[in-house]
Design a protein around this motif. Sequence first.
Motif, PDB file in Angstrom:
ATOM      1  N   PRO A  33     -22.977 -22.685 -15.045  1.00  0.00           N
ATOM      2  CA  PRO A  33     -23.105 -23.078 -13.565  1.00  0.00           C
ATOM      3  C   PRO A  33     -22.485 -23.932 -13.729  1.00  0.00           C
ATOM      4  CG  PRO A  33     -25.427 -22.324 -14.965  1.00  0.00           C
ATOM      5  CD  PRO A  33     -24.211 -22.851 -15.980  1.00  0.00           C
ATOM      6  N   GLN A  34     -21.737 -25.534 -14.440  1.00  0.00           N
ATOM      7  CA  GLN A  34     -21.041 -26.639 -14.082  1.00  0.00           C
ATOM      8  C   GLN A  34     -19.563 -25.700 -13.831  1.00  0.00           C
ATOM      9  OE1 GLN A  34     -23.709 -26.361 -16.428  1.00  0.00           O
ATOM     10  NE2 GLN A  34     -25.132 -27.889 -15.300  1.00  0.00           N
ATOM     11  N   GLU A  35     -19.134 -25.116 -14.718  1.00  0.00           N
ATOM     12  CA  GLU A  35     -17.710 -25.066 -15.414  1.00  0.00           C
ATOM     13  C   GLU A  35     -17.814 -24.288 -13.551  1.00  0.00           C
ATOM     14  OE1 GLU A  35     -14.241 -24.450 -16.455  1.00  0.00           O
ATOM     15  OE2 GLU A  35     -15.664 -26.312 -17.549  1.00  0.00           O
ATOM     16  N   MET A  36     -19.010 -23.281 -13.361  1.00  0.00           N
ATOM     17  CA  MET A  36     -17.996 -22.452 -12.150  1.00  0.00           C
ATOM     18  C   MET A  36     -18.624 -22.992 -10.884  1.00  0.00           C
ATOM     19  SD  MET A  36     -18.304 -18.933 -12.569  1.00  0.00           S
ATOM     20  CE  MET A  36     -18.673 -18.472 -10.898  1.00  0.00           C
ATOM     21  N   ARG A  37     -18.985 -24.233 -10.932  1.00  0.00           N
ATOM     22  CA  ARG A  37     -19.237 -24.510  -9.320  1.00  0.00           C
ATOM     23  C   ARG A  37     -18.265 -26.035  -9.804  1.00  0.00           C
ATOM     24  NH1 ARG A  37     -20.505 -30.137  -9.402  1.00  0.00           N
ATOM     25  NH2 ARG A  37     -21.643 -30.151 -11.627  1.00  0.00           N
ATOM     26  N   ARG A  38     -17.563 -27.007 -11.121  1.00  0.00           N
ATOM     27  CA  ARG A  38     -16.009 -26.797 -10.929  1.00  0.00           C
ATOM     28  C   ARG A  38     -14.918 -26.338 -10.024  1.00  0.00           C
ATOM     29  NH1 ARG A  38     -11.592 -27.765 -13.440  1.00  0.00           N
ATOM     30  NH2 ARG A  38     -12.513 -26.523 -15.804  1.00  0.00           N
ATOM     31  N   LEU A  39     -14.527 -25.009 -10.598  1.00  0.00           N
ATOM     32  CA  LEU A  39     -13.918 -23.906 -10.729  1.00  0.00           C
ATOM     33  C   LEU A  39     -14.070 -23.908  -8.670  1.00  0.00           C
ATOM     34  CD1 LEU A  39     -13.824 -21.383 -13.062  1.00  0.00           C
ATOM     35  CD2 LEU A  39     -11.867 -23.000 -12.720  1.00  0.00           C
ATOM     36  N   ARG A  40     -14.770 -23.652  -8.355  1.00  0.00           N
ATOM     37  CA  ARG A  40     -15.180 -23.207  -7.351  1.00  0.00           C
ATOM     38  C   ARG A  40     -14.627 -25.078  -5.753  1.00  0.00           C
ATOM     39  NH1 ARG A  40     -20.618 -21.926  -8.066  1.00  0.00           N
ATOM     40  NH2 ARG A  40     -21.166 -20.311  -8.529  1.00  0.00           N
ATOM     41  N   GLU A  41     -15.149 -25.482  -7.053  1.00  0.00           N
ATOM     42  CA  GLU A  41     -14.497 -27.277  -5.370  1.00  0.00           C
ATOM     43  C   GLU A  41     -13.164 -27.262  -5.927  1.00  0.00           C
ATOM     44  OE1 GLU A  41     -17.039 -30.365  -7.573  1.00  0.00           O
ATOM     45  OE2 GLU A  41     -18.858 -29.792  -6.690  1.00  0.00           O
ATOM     46  N   GLN A  42     -12.602 -26.484  -7.290  1.00  0.00           N
ATOM     47  CA  GLN A  42     -11.512 -26.843  -6.921  1.00  0.00           C
ATOM     48  C   GLN A  42     -10.078 -25.551  -6.319  1.00  0.00           C
ATOM     49  OE1 GLN A  42      -9.908 -26.237 -10.943  1.00  0.00           O
ATOM     50  NE2 GLN A  42     -10.262 -28.500 -11.281  1.00  0.00           N
ATOM     51  N   ALA A  43     -10.616 -24.481  -5.900  1.00  0.00           N
ATOM     52  CA  ALA A  43     -10.954 -23.556  -5.020  1.00  0.00           C
ATOM     53  C   ALA A  43     -10.259 -23.991  -3.187  1.00  0.00           C
ATOM     54  CB  ALA A  43     -10.891 -22.325  -5.080  1.00  0.00           C
ATOM     55  N   GLU A  44     -11.666 -24.845  -3.095  1.00  0.00           N
ATOM     56  CA  GLU A  44     -12.123 -24.954  -1.676  1.00  0.00           C
ATOM     57  C   GLU A  44     -10.997 -25.994  -2.153  1.00  0.00           C
ATOM     58  OE1 GLU A  44     -13.589 -25.218   1.568  1.00  0.00           O
ATOM     59  OE2 GLU A  44     -13.944 -23.620   0.583  1.00  0.00           O
ATOM     60  N   ALA A  45     -10.958 -27.175  -2.445  1.00  0.00           N
ATOM     61  CA  ALA A  45     -10.049 -28.269  -1.924  1.00  0.00           C
ATOM     62  C   ALA A  45      -8.763 -27.743  -1.879  1.00  0.00           C
ATOM     63  CB  ALA A  45      -9.728 -28.825  -3.157  1.00  0.00           C
ATOM     64  N   ARG A  46      -7.590 -26.613  -2.845  1.00  0.00           N
ATOM     65  CA  ARG A  46      -6.827 -26.244  -2.983  1.00  0.00           C
ATOM     66  C   ARG A  46      -6.522 -25.580  -1.237  1.00  0.00           C
ATOM     67  NH1 ARG A  46      -6.404 -22.531  -7.020  1.00  0.00           N
ATOM     68  NH2 ARG A  46      -7.589 -24.245  -8.301  1.00  0.00           N
ATOM     69  N   ARG A  47      -7.606 -25.202  -0.534  1.00  0.00           N
ATOM     70  CA  ARG A  47      -7.694 -24.259  -0.326  1.00  0.00           C
ATOM     71  C   ARG A  47      -7.644 -25.094   1.244  1.00  0.00           C
ATOM     72  NH1 ARG A  47     -12.450 -21.442   0.251  1.00  0.00           N
ATOM     73  NH2 ARG A  47     -12.190 -20.296  -1.562  1.00  0.00           N
ATOM     74  N   GLN A  48      -8.624 -26.476   1.415  1.00  0.00           N
ATOM     75  CA  GLN A  48      -8.119 -26.851   2.538  1.00  0.00           C
ATOM     76  C   GLN A  48      -7.064 -27.306   2.714  1.00  0.00           C
ATOM     77  OE1 GLN A  48     -11.510 -29.642   1.978  1.00  0.00           O
ATOM     78  NE2 GLN A  48     -12.694 -28.515   2.929  1.00  0.00           N
ATOM     79  N   GLY A  49      -6.270 -27.615   0.968  1.00  0.00           N
ATOM     80  CA  GLY A  49      -5.274 -29.040   1.391  1.00  0.00           C
ATOM     81  C   GLY A  49      -3.763 -27.535   1.999  1.00  0.00           C
ATOM     82  N   ALA A  50      -4.272 -26.303   1.747  1.00  0.00           N
ATOM     83  CA  ALA A  50      -3.637 -25.352   1.824  1.00  0.00           C
ATOM     84  C   ALA A  50      -3.350 -25.785   3.702  1.00  0.00           C
ATOM     85  CB  ALA A  50      -3.651 -24.172   1.367  1.00  0.00           C
ATOM     86  N   ASP A  51      -4.579 -25.658   4.402  1.00  0.00           N
ATOM     87  CA  ASP A  51      -4.575 -25.742   5.594  1.00  0.00           C
ATOM     88  C   ASP A  51      -4.734 -26.872   6.773  1.00  0.00           C
ATOM     89  OD1 ASP A  51      -6.331 -23.182   5.691  1.00  0.00           O
ATOM     90  OD2 ASP A  51      -7.965 -23.715   5.476  1.00  0.00           O
ATOM     91  N   SER A  52      -4.250 -28.002   6.103  1.00  0.00           N
ATOM     92  CA  SER A  52      -4.321 -28.680   6.081  1.00  0.00           C
ATOM     93  C   SER A  52      -2.392 -29.356   6.457  1.00  0.00           C
ATOM     94  CB  SER A  52      -4.705 -30.607   5.509  1.00  0.00           C
ATOM     95  OG  SER A  52      -4.095 -31.176   4.361  1.00  0.00           O
ATOM     96  N   ALA A  53      -1.839 -28.386   5.510  1.00  0.00           N
ATOM     97  CA  ALA A  53      -0.348 -28.745   5.828  1.00  0.00           C
ATOM     98  C   ALA A  53      -0.130 -27.631   7.049  1.00  0.00           C
ATOM     99  CB  ALA A  53      -0.110 -28.735   3.890  1.00  0.00           C
ATOM    100  N   GLY A  54      -0.760 -26.635   7.232  1.00  0.00           N
ATOM    101  CA  GLY A  54      -0.653 -25.955   7.999  1.00  0.00           C
ATOM    102  C   GLY A  54       0.192 -24.843   7.731  1.00  0.00           C
ATOM    103  N   ASP A  55       0.260 -24.472   6.443  1.00  0.00           N
ATOM    104  CA  ASP A  55       0.223 -22.933   6.370  1.00  0.00           C
ATOM    105  C   ASP A  55      -0.288 -22.252   6.103  1.00  0.00           C
ATOM    106  OD1 ASP A  55       2.981 -24.604   4.695  1.00  0.00           O
ATOM    107  OD2 ASP A  55       1.417 -24.353   2.957  1.00  0.00           O
ATOM    108  N   PRO A  56      -0.316 -20.528   6.642  1.00  0.00           N
ATOM    109  CA  PRO A  56      -1.272 -20.130   7.114  1.00  0.00           C
ATOM    110  C   PRO A  56      -1.716 -19.036   5.807  1.00  0.00           C
ATOM    111  CG  PRO A  56       0.487 -19.071   7.051  1.00  0.00           C
ATOM    112  CD  PRO A  56       1.405 -19.984   6.976  1.00  0.00           C
ATOM    113  N   PRO A  57      -3.169 -18.898   5.893  1.00  0.00           N
ATOM    114  CA  PRO A  57      -3.525 -18.576   4.494  1.00  0.00           C
ATOM    115  C   PRO A  57      -3.389 -17.399   3.459  1.00  0.00           C
ATOM    116  CG  PRO A  57      -6.068 -18.542   6.374  1.00  0.00           C
ATOM    117  CD  PRO A  57      -4.140 -19.251   7.081  1.00  0.00           C
TER     118      PRO A  57
END
Length: 92
Positions: A66-90
């Motif tokens: 479960p800890q590894e799954m949580r870490r992977l989700r957080e990385q994906a969320e951070a990547r998604r937010q980084g792409a959203d803040s850069a103005g790139d379409p999802p």
Amino acid sequence: MEAVAMPWLYLLLALAAFAVAFKTTSMLLAVFCLLAALGLLLAWVMGLLAERVGSQSRDDSQMLDPQEMRRLREQAEARRQGADSAGDPPGA
């Protein structure tokens, strides 16, 4: 190695029980041997199925905790937010 040969041992014992059942003159022994052969044949089939399922089962060491799954989700969320803040379409 011992578990691999076990189903084949059941088959040999079932064949021996059938041979005794066909050669005996006692009805009680024949019925007992036929029931034993039926049970041994069932054990043989179940052993073969267990070997097949066991050979296709997944290795427990490849599962994520479960800890590894949580870490992977957080990385994906951070990547998604980084792409959203850069103005790139999802999905771009």
